[in-house]
Write a protein that holds these residues in place. Structure first.
Motif, PDB file in Angstrom:
ATOM      1  N   UNK A 121       0.821  -1.197   0.000  1.00  0.00           N
ATOM      2  CA  UNK A 121       0.000   0.000   0.000  1.00  0.00           C
ATOM      3  C   UNK A 121       0.855   1.246   0.000  1.00  0.00           C
ATOM      4  N   UNK A 122       1.148   1.759   1.186  1.00  0.00           N
ATOM      5  CA  UNK A 122       1.993   2.930   1.343  1.00  0.00           C
ATOM      6  C   UNK A 122       3.293   2.522   2.012  1.00  0.00           C
ATOM      7  N   UNK A 123       4.403   3.123   1.596  1.00  0.00           N
ATOM      8  CA  UNK A 123       5.687   2.816   2.207  1.00  0.00           C
ATOM      9  C   UNK A 123       6.781   2.611   1.186  1.00  0.00           C
ATOM     10  N   UNK A 124       7.543   1.549   1.377  1.00  0.00           N
ATOM     11  CA  UNK A 124       8.659   1.263   0.484  1.00  0.00           C
ATOM     12  C   UNK A 124       8.865  -0.244   0.420  1.00  0.00           C
ATOM     13  N   UNK A 125       9.235  -0.726  -0.767  1.00  0.00           N
ATOM     14  CA  UNK A 125       9.515  -2.148  -0.953  1.00  0.00           C
ATOM     15  C   UNK A 125      10.919  -2.300  -1.527  1.00  0.00           C
ATOM     16  N   UNK A 126      11.781  -2.995  -0.791  1.00  0.00           N
ATOM     17  CA  UNK A 126      13.129  -3.309  -1.252  1.00  0.00           C
ATOM     18  C   UNK A 126      13.140  -4.774  -1.683  1.00  0.00           C
ATOM     19  N   UNK A 127      13.221  -4.997  -2.982  1.00  0.00           N
ATOM     20  CA  UNK A 127      13.100  -6.349  -3.525  1.00  0.00           C
ATOM     21  C   UNK A 127      14.431  -6.735  -4.174  1.00  0.00           C
ATOM     22  N   UNK A 128      15.150  -7.637  -3.539  1.00  0.00           N
ATOM     23  CA  UNK A 128      16.426  -8.127  -4.062  1.00  0.00           C
ATOM     24  C   UNK A 128      16.245  -9.608  -4.405  1.00  0.00           C
ATOM     25  N   UNK A 129      16.165  -9.912  -5.698  1.00  0.00           N
ATOM     26  CA  UNK A 129      15.918 -11.278  -6.146  1.00  0.00           C
ATOM     27  C   UNK A 129      17.201 -12.001  -6.563  1.00  0.00           C
ATOM     28  N   UNK A 130      18.328 -11.494  -6.139  1.00  0.00           N
ATOM     29  CA  UNK A 130      19.606 -12.134  -6.456  1.00  0.00           C
ATOM     30  C   UNK A 130      19.656 -13.549  -5.889  1.00  0.00           C
ATOM     31  N   UNK A 131      20.098 -14.510  -6.722  1.00  0.00           N
ATOM     32  CA  UNK A 131      20.293 -15.908  -6.326  1.00  0.00           C
ATOM     33  C   UNK A 131      18.988 -16.603  -5.962  1.00  0.00           C
ATOM     34  N   UNK A 132      17.856 -16.071  -6.405  1.00  0.00           N
ATOM     35  CA  UNK A 132      16.564 -16.714  -6.174  1.00  0.00           C
ATOM     36  C   UNK A 132      15.970 -17.096  -7.529  1.00  0.00           C
ATOM     37  N   UNK A 133      15.438 -18.299  -7.632  1.00  0.00           N
ATOM     38  CA  UNK A 133      14.855 -18.778  -8.886  1.00  0.00           C
ATOM     39  C   UNK A 133      13.393 -18.322  -8.969  1.00  0.00           C
ATOM     40  N   UNK A 134      13.166 -17.302  -9.778  1.00  0.00           N
ATOM     41  CA  UNK A 134      11.828 -16.702  -9.868  1.00  0.00           C
ATOM     42  C   UNK A 134      11.274 -16.927 -11.273  1.00  0.00           C
ATOM     43  N   UNK A 135      10.135 -17.609 -11.362  1.00  0.00           N
ATOM     44  CA  UNK A 135       9.505 -17.879 -12.658  1.00  0.00           C
ATOM     45  C   UNK A 135       8.516 -16.791 -13.056  1.00  0.00           C
ATOM     46  N   UNK A 136       7.981 -16.088 -12.051  1.00  0.00           N
ATOM     47  CA  UNK A 136       7.045 -15.001 -12.324  1.00  0.00           C
ATOM     48  C   UNK A 136       7.047 -14.069 -11.123  1.00  0.00           C
ATOM     49  N   UNK A 137       6.950 -12.762 -11.388  1.00  0.00           N
ATOM     50  CA  UNK A 137       6.924 -11.802 -10.293  1.00  0.00           C
ATOM     51  C   UNK A 137       6.032 -10.630 -10.678  1.00  0.00           C
ATOM     52  N   UNK A 138       5.019 -10.364  -9.847  1.00  0.00           N
ATOM     53  CA  UNK A 138       4.138  -9.224 -10.057  1.00  0.00           C
ATOM     54  C   UNK A 138       4.124  -8.385  -8.783  1.00  0.00           C
ATOM     55  N   UNK A 139       4.417  -7.102  -8.942  1.00  0.00           N
ATOM     56  CA  UNK A 139       4.457  -6.170  -7.819  1.00  0.00           C
ATOM     57  C   UNK A 139       3.462  -5.054  -8.093  1.00  0.00           C
ATOM     58  N   UNK A 140       2.541  -4.844  -7.163  1.00  0.00           N
ATOM     59  CA  UNK A 140       1.552  -3.774  -7.280  1.00  0.00           C
ATOM     60  C   UNK A 140       1.613  -2.911  -6.029  1.00  0.00           C
ATOM     61  N   UNK A 141       1.606  -1.573  -6.195  1.00  0.00           N
ATOM     62  CA  UNK A 141       1.598  -0.692  -5.039  1.00  0.00           C
ATOM     63  C   UNK A 141       0.624   0.458  -5.259  1.00  0.00           C
ATOM     64  N   UNK A 142       0.176   1.022  -4.137  1.00  0.00           N
ATOM     65  CA  UNK A 142      -0.643   2.231  -4.202  1.00  0.00           C
ATOM     66  C   UNK A 142       0.283   3.444  -4.249  1.00  0.00           C
ATOM     67  N   UNK A 143       0.965   3.720  -3.124  1.00  0.00           N
ATOM     68  CA  UNK A 143       1.914   4.838  -3.094  1.00  0.00           C
ATOM     69  C   UNK A 143       3.258   4.396  -2.527  1.00  0.00           C
TER      70      UNK A 143
END
Length: 283
Positions: A121-143
Motif C-alpha cells: 500500500x503505502x511505504x517502500x519495498x526493497x526487492x532483491x531477487x539475487x540468487x533466487x529462482x523466480x519464474x514469475x513476479x508481479x508487484x503492485x503498489x498504491x503509493x
C-alpha cells in the motif's frame, strides 16, 4: 530521565516443510510499511518476520501444499481505515522507516522456484531477487516506492515469463533488471518516476521486451552498450521532454536502434516507452 518507546509486536511466520513441492507461490499483501524481500540463508522455503505497531488486527497467514506447489498467503488489512489524503501526506512527509509503522522481512530460499505476487500500500519495498529462482513476479503498489535489485553476478537461473511492477504514485528504481532473465519486463507508473539500469547485460539470455509507461513524471534508462542489439520505440506527447544519446540511429519517426542492432538477433532487446507528461532521458 524517563524514556518512552512505542510498543511493537514482533511476529514470525514460517514454513518448515521442505518436501512434497518444488515451487512456491507466494501472495503477500501489506497496506503499510517498509518491506524487504531477499534471499533467506536457510533451507526453509519461506520465512516472514514483522515488527508491527498500532496493530488492531494481526496479519493473516496460511499455506497449503497441493499439486507439487506450496501456496502461501500473508494478508495485512488496512485496519486504520486511512483516507487517501492521510496516506498521501504520510508518504510525502515520511523521513524514516519508522514513519510507516511496520517493517517486514520476507526471506526466500535458493532451493525452490517462486511465483511471487506482492502487493504494497503505502511505504517502500526493497526487492532483491539475487540468487533466487523466480519464474514469475508481479508487484503492485498504491503509493509505495519499489527498489528492485539484482547483484552484478546474480542472473536468474530459470527463465521468467513476466516481471511486472505497477505503481499508482511513487518511484520504481531497478538495478540490473535484465538479470531477471524475463521475456517481458513491464513498468507502469501512473504518477512518479522510473529509473532503470541496463548497463551490465548478461551474455546468455534470450530476447526481452521492456515496456515502460508513465502518465506524468520522469523516465531515466541507462541503456546497454551501443554494441548490444536493441530497438527503442517511443510514444510521447509535446508535453514530454526527450533526451537521447547521439549513437542511436533513427529507423523511422520515434524508432531508434543501437549500433549492434540486428532484426533477428537471438538476444534482441526491445524497448517500448510511453510518457504522456514529463521527461524521458536515455543514456
Amino acid at each position: 530521565m524517563a524514556h518512552w518507546a512505542e510498543a511493537q509486536i514482533v511476529k514470525e511466520f514460517a514454513v518448515k516443510e521442505r518436501s512434497g513441492f518444488d515451487q512456491v507461490q507466494l501472495n503477500f499483501s501489506s497496506y503499510k510499511g517498509v518491506s524487504s524481500i531477499d534471499r533467506l540463508y536457510s533451507n526453509k522455503p519461506l520465512m516472514i518476520h514483522a515488527h508491527l505497531s498500532k496493530v488492531n488486527i494481526l496479519p493473516e497467514f496460511q499455506y497449503s501444499i497441493d499439486d507439487n506447489t506450496l501456496k502461501a498467503t500473508l494478508n495485512h488489512s488496512d485496519v486504520d481505515r486511512e483516507s487517501f489524503g492521510k496516506s498521501l501526506s504520510s508518504k510525502l512527509f515520511a523521513s524514516a522507516e519508522g514513519d510507516f509503522d511496520h517493517t517486514w522481512e520476507v526471506g526466500l530460499s535458493e532451493d525452490f522456484n517462486y511465483d511471487l505476487n506482492l502487493q504494497f500500500g503505502i511505504g517502500r519495498a526493497n526487492v532483491d531477487l539475487s540468487h533466487i529462482k523466480v519464474k514469475k513476479c508481479k508487484i503492485n503498489t498504491a503509493t509505495a516506492d519499489v527498489y528492485l535489485t539484482f547483484q552484478d553476478e546474480a542472473i536468474n537461473s530459470v527463465a521468467m515469463d513476466t516481471l511486472l511492477v505497477k505503481v499508482n504514485m511513487g518511484t520504481v528504481d531497478g538495478i540490473n533488471v535484465a538479470h531477471a532473465n524475463a521475456r517481458n519486463l513491464i513498468f507502469d507508473v501512473n504518477y512518479g518516476k522510473v529509473n532503470l539500469n541496463f548497463r551490465k547485460m548478461p551474455h546468455d539470455i534470450g530476447p526481452c521486451l521492456v515496456t515502460t509507461t508513465v502518465g506524468a513524471g520522469a523516465v531515466y534508462i541507462a541503456l546497454p552498450s551501443p554494441q548490444y542489439p536493441y530497438i527503442i520505440r517511443i510514444n510521447s506527447t509535446a508535453m514530454c521532454r526527450t533526451k537521447l544519446p547521439s549513437y542511436l540511429s533513427e529507423l523511422e519517426e520515434k524508432v531508434y536502434v543501437s549500433k549492434g542492432y540486428k532484426k533477428n538477433a537471438a538476444n534482441l532487446m526491445e524497448f517500448e516507452i510511453d510518457v504522456s507528461v514529463g521527461s524521458l532521458v536515455l543514456q
